[in-house]
Write a protein that holds these residues in place. Sequence first.
Motif, PDB file in Angstrom:
ATOM      1  N   LEU A 102       0.759  -1.254  -0.015  1.00 47.39           N
ATOM      2  CA  LEU A 102      -0.054  -0.066  -0.003  1.00 47.39           C
ATOM      3  C   LEU A 102       0.858   0.963   0.035  1.00 47.39           C
ATOM      4  O   LEU A 102       0.922   2.189  -0.675  1.00 47.39           O
ATOM      5  CB  LEU A 102      -1.036   0.032   1.181  1.00 47.39           C
ATOM      6  CG  LEU A 102      -1.912   1.179   1.386  1.00 47.39           C
ATOM      7  CD1 LEU A 102      -2.854   1.393   0.210  1.00 47.39           C
ATOM      8  CD2 LEU A 102      -2.867   1.294   2.614  1.00 47.39           C
ATOM      9  N   ALA A 105       2.538   1.698  -3.388  1.00 45.80           N
ATOM     10  CA  ALA A 105       1.698   1.973  -4.626  1.00 45.80           C
ATOM     11  C   ALA A 105       1.343   3.592  -4.374  1.00 45.80           C
ATOM     12  O   ALA A 105       1.450   4.300  -5.311  1.00 45.80           O
ATOM     13  CB  ALA A 105       0.398   1.437  -4.390  1.00 45.80           C
ATOM     14  N   GLU A 120      -7.781  -1.752  -9.040  1.00 47.57           N
ATOM     15  CA  GLU A 120      -6.682  -1.627  -8.218  1.00 47.57           C
ATOM     16  C   GLU A 120      -6.848  -1.196  -6.667  1.00 47.57           C
ATOM     17  O   GLU A 120      -6.268  -1.452  -5.602  1.00 47.57           O
ATOM     18  CB  GLU A 120      -5.505  -1.258  -8.779  1.00 47.57           C
ATOM     19  CG  GLU A 120      -5.093  -1.952  -9.852  1.00 47.57           C
ATOM     20  CD  GLU A 120      -4.121  -1.103 -10.842  1.00 47.57           C
ATOM     21  OE1 GLU A 120      -3.298  -1.808 -11.842  1.00 47.57           O
ATOM     22  OE2 GLU A 120      -4.173   0.089 -10.972  1.00 47.57           O
ATOM     23  N   LEU A 124      -6.418  -2.535  -3.083  1.00 43.38           N
ATOM     24  CA  LEU A 124      -5.747  -2.310  -1.691  1.00 43.38           C
ATOM     25  C   LEU A 124      -6.591  -1.951  -0.716  1.00 43.38           C
ATOM     26  O   LEU A 124      -6.160  -2.335   0.475  1.00 43.38           O
ATOM     27  CB  LEU A 124      -4.992  -0.884  -2.302  1.00 43.38           C
ATOM     28  CG  LEU A 124      -3.873  -1.251  -3.154  1.00 43.38           C
ATOM     29  CD1 LEU A 124      -3.464   0.274  -3.728  1.00 43.38           C
ATOM     30  CD2 LEU A 124      -2.966  -1.983  -2.799  1.00 43.38           C
TER      31      LEU A 124
END
Length: 136
Positions: A102, A105, A120, A124
């Motif tokens: 996380l 990202a 996506e 997450l």
Amino acid sequence: MSKTITFAVGAMLLYTGWAFLAKVATGGLPAEQAVVYTYTAGIGVAVTYVLFSGDAIVAAPGSIGIALVAGLFLGGGTIAYYLALGSGSAAIATSISGMYILGTAILAVVFLDESLTMVEITGLGFAVVAVILLSR
């Protein structure tokens, strides 16, 4: 199947073996010592791969510096992970520490101009929910 997915699945399987064996190792070794043995083996694998890949050795001081700093984060994170494994549940230690996905990202979106699709982002979000449920 794309190379990215193939390599990522390989990484997932290898990380699974690593995490399981790290938990077993911390049953008989102090966590920080288990990390030293783990990294020694890992460096051997990486050096062997580089030597046999046939790729030229790249001298890019800026990128090498970034890689070295990344190694500092990796080393510290691995010691923290092994300490977590040695002090409790592998499921909790692995699921919480695995949330680095996380953070990565978010950093990639903010600093590297990458984007996330709604699917996506939803994935997450489910990962966050999974960690909350596993840590109870």
